[in-house]
Scaffold this motif. Structure first.
Motif, PDB file in Angstrom:
ATOM      1  N   VAL A 114     -30.691   1.123   6.636  1.00  0.00           N
ATOM      2  CA  VAL A 114     -31.879   0.492   6.079  1.00  0.00           C
ATOM      3  C   VAL A 114     -32.357   1.398   4.946  1.00  0.00           C
ATOM      4  CG1 VAL A 114     -34.271  -0.170   6.503  1.00  0.00           C
ATOM      5  CG2 VAL A 114     -32.536  -0.605   8.253  1.00  0.00           C
ATOM      6  N   TYR A 115     -32.405   0.851   3.725  1.00  0.00           N
ATOM      7  CA  TYR A 115     -32.819   1.620   2.563  1.00  0.00           C
ATOM      8  C   TYR A 115     -34.311   1.470   2.297  1.00  0.00           C
ATOM      9  CZ  TYR A 115     -28.030   2.554   1.058  1.00  0.00           C
ATOM     10  OH  TYR A 115     -26.742   3.012   0.975  1.00  0.00           O
ATOM     11  N   LEU A 116     -34.920   2.568   1.874  1.00  0.00           N
ATOM     12  CA  LEU A 116     -36.292   2.581   1.391  1.00  0.00           C
ATOM     13  C   LEU A 116     -36.270   3.180  -0.001  1.00  0.00           C
ATOM     14  CD1 LEU A 116     -36.484   3.497   4.655  1.00  0.00           C
ATOM     15  CD2 LEU A 116     -38.856   3.183   4.087  1.00  0.00           C
ATOM     16  N   LEU A 135     -34.870  11.103  10.501  1.00  0.00           N
ATOM     17  CA  LEU A 135     -34.566   9.691  10.271  1.00  0.00           C
ATOM     18  C   LEU A 135     -34.146   9.350   8.848  1.00  0.00           C
ATOM     19  CD1 LEU A 135     -37.390   7.900  12.263  1.00  0.00           C
ATOM     20  CD2 LEU A 135     -34.942   7.810  12.722  1.00  0.00           C
ATOM     21  N   LEU A 136     -34.746   9.986   7.870  1.00  0.00           N
ATOM     22  CA  LEU A 136     -34.563   9.582   6.478  1.00  0.00           C
ATOM     23  C   LEU A 136     -33.616  10.521   5.741  1.00  0.00           C
ATOM     24  CD1 LEU A 136     -38.278   8.734   5.735  1.00  0.00           C
ATOM     25  CD2 LEU A 136     -36.414   7.104   6.029  1.00  0.00           C
ATOM     26  N   ARG A 137     -32.487   9.983   5.330  1.00  0.00           N
ATOM     27  CA  ARG A 137     -31.515  10.764   4.561  1.00  0.00           C
ATOM     28  C   ARG A 137     -31.632  10.419   3.079  1.00  0.00           C
ATOM     29  NH1 ARG A 137     -25.725  10.189   7.663  1.00  0.00           N
ATOM     30  NH2 ARG A 137     -26.507  10.282   9.806  1.00  0.00           N
ATOM     31  N   PRO A 138     -31.826  11.429   2.219  1.00  0.00           N
ATOM     32  CA  PRO A 138     -31.829  11.146   0.783  1.00  0.00           C
ATOM     33  C   PRO A 138     -30.429  10.726   0.342  1.00  0.00           C
ATOM     34  CG  PRO A 138     -32.462  13.436   1.246  1.00  0.00           C
ATOM     35  CD  PRO A 138     -32.063  12.815   2.532  1.00  0.00           C
ATOM     36  N   GLU A 139     -30.352   9.649  -0.432  1.00  0.00           N
ATOM     37  CA  GLU A 139     -29.048   9.165  -0.872  1.00  0.00           C
ATOM     38  C   GLU A 139     -28.881   9.166  -2.381  1.00  0.00           C
ATOM     39  OE1 GLU A 139     -27.088   6.013   0.975  1.00  0.00           O
ATOM     40  OE2 GLU A 139     -27.212   7.073   2.882  1.00  0.00           O
ATOM     41  N   ALA A 140     -29.970   8.958  -3.116  1.00  0.00           N
ATOM     42  CA  ALA A 140     -29.851   8.926  -4.573  1.00  0.00           C
ATOM     43  C   ALA A 140     -31.229   9.030  -5.216  1.00  0.00           C
ATOM     44  CB  ALA A 140     -29.181   7.634  -5.024  1.00  0.00           C
ATOM     45  N   ASP A 154     -39.320   7.963 -11.367  1.00  0.00           N
ATOM     46  CA  ASP A 154     -38.047   8.072 -10.661  1.00  0.00           C
ATOM     47  C   ASP A 154     -38.159   7.268  -9.380  1.00  0.00           C
ATOM     48  OD1 ASP A 154     -37.339   9.911 -12.592  1.00  0.00           O
ATOM     49  OD2 ASP A 154     -37.444  11.657 -11.254  1.00  0.00           O
ATOM     50  N   ILE A 155     -37.052   6.718  -8.923  1.00  0.00           N
ATOM     51  CA  ILE A 155     -37.021   6.050  -7.624  1.00  0.00           C
ATOM     52  C   ILE A 155     -36.079   6.839  -6.727  1.00  0.00           C
ATOM     53  CG2 ILE A 155     -36.356   3.955  -6.370  1.00  0.00           C
ATOM     54  CD1 ILE A 155     -38.964   3.689  -7.971  1.00  0.00           C
ATOM     55  N   HIS A 156     -36.607   7.277  -5.602  1.00  0.00           N
ATOM     56  CA  HIS A 156     -35.834   8.036  -4.611  1.00  0.00           C
ATOM     57  C   HIS A 156     -35.378   7.061  -3.536  1.00  0.00           C
ATOM     58  CE1 HIS A 156     -37.004  12.048  -6.154  1.00  0.00           C
ATOM     59  NE2 HIS A 156     -37.972  11.313  -6.678  1.00  0.00           N
ATOM     60  N   ILE A 157     -34.087   7.019  -3.327  1.00  0.00           N
ATOM     61  CA  ILE A 157     -33.522   6.103  -2.337  1.00  0.00           C
ATOM     62  C   ILE A 157     -33.214   6.902  -1.073  1.00  0.00           C
ATOM     63  CG2 ILE A 157     -31.661   4.495  -1.804  1.00  0.00           C
ATOM     64  CD1 ILE A 157     -31.430   4.027  -4.853  1.00  0.00           C
ATOM     65  N   LEU A 158     -33.874   6.505   0.009  1.00  0.00           N
ATOM     66  CA  LEU A 158     -33.684   7.134   1.306  1.00  0.00           C
ATOM     67  C   LEU A 158     -33.087   6.095   2.242  1.00  0.00           C
ATOM     68  CD1 LEU A 158     -37.187   8.834   1.544  1.00  0.00           C
ATOM     69  CD2 LEU A 158     -35.074   9.851   0.719  1.00  0.00           C
TER      70      LEU A 158
END
Length: 177
Positions: A114-116, A135-140, A154-158
């Motif tokens: 599930v992306y936030l 729970l939240l892994r930084p992805e991009a 910037d948009i941080h995708i977790l």
């Protein structure tokens, strides 16, 4: 096996139907959501591209305090979660809304992630507290990706991965339902 809870002790996620479009629009409008179309276009397309759309209600007052959505599940097993809460309710209810909505995604479909999307790397806005790190892994990070209030953000995708949810998210959920 996960159960798709839609309420906690404090809030309820009520499925939003086409006749709830005006109320959903009002929530997004009050929050200054960028790129919001005119109300007629919004109502005509309300729910398009979504697997789930919920109005967030306080259980003590029945007041609608927000909107929570899940995008369509991608073939790779991921979807996007969005939560929009009235400013005065965000601190108190963000964790419960995010937890119930993420759990719903994992309980209902073969969701892998599930992306936030957040405008900062600070995940405190999710309301997960200490559980956020597990729970939240930084992805991009998408640099200068969104334009809002006269500036680029910037948009941080977790991402919340199913394994992490099964290990840590279920414990979080047990505290609120």
């Amino acid at each position: 096996m996960l159960f798709p809870y839609t309420e906690s002790r404090k809030i309820e996620l009520s499925p939003a139907a086409a006749d709830d479009a005006a109320q959903a629009y009002e929530i997004l409008f009050r929050l200054g959501a960028p790129g919001l179309p005119m109300i007629d276009e919004f109502a005509e397309n309300f729910g398009a591209g979504l697997s789930a759309c919920f109005l967030v209600r306080r259980k003590d007052t029945e007041e609608v305090i927000g909107l929570s959505t899940l995008s369509k599940l991608h073939a790779a097993g991921h979807l996007h979660l969005e939560v929009h809460l009235a400013a005065e309710a965000a601190d108190e209810f963000a964790g419960e809304v995010h937890a119930l909505t993420a759990n719903f995604a994992f309980a209902m479909w073969r969701t892998r992630k599930v992306y936030l999307h957040l405008p900062t790397d600070d995940a405190s806005g999710t309301g997960f507290g200490d559980a956020a790190k597990a729970l939240l892994r930084p992805e991009a990070v998408l640099p200068d990706h969104a334009y809002f209030h006269g500036r680029l953000w910037d948009i941080h995708i977790l991402a919340v991965h199913r394994d992490d949810w099964n290990t840590h998210g279920v414990d979080l959920l047990k505290q609120i339902v």
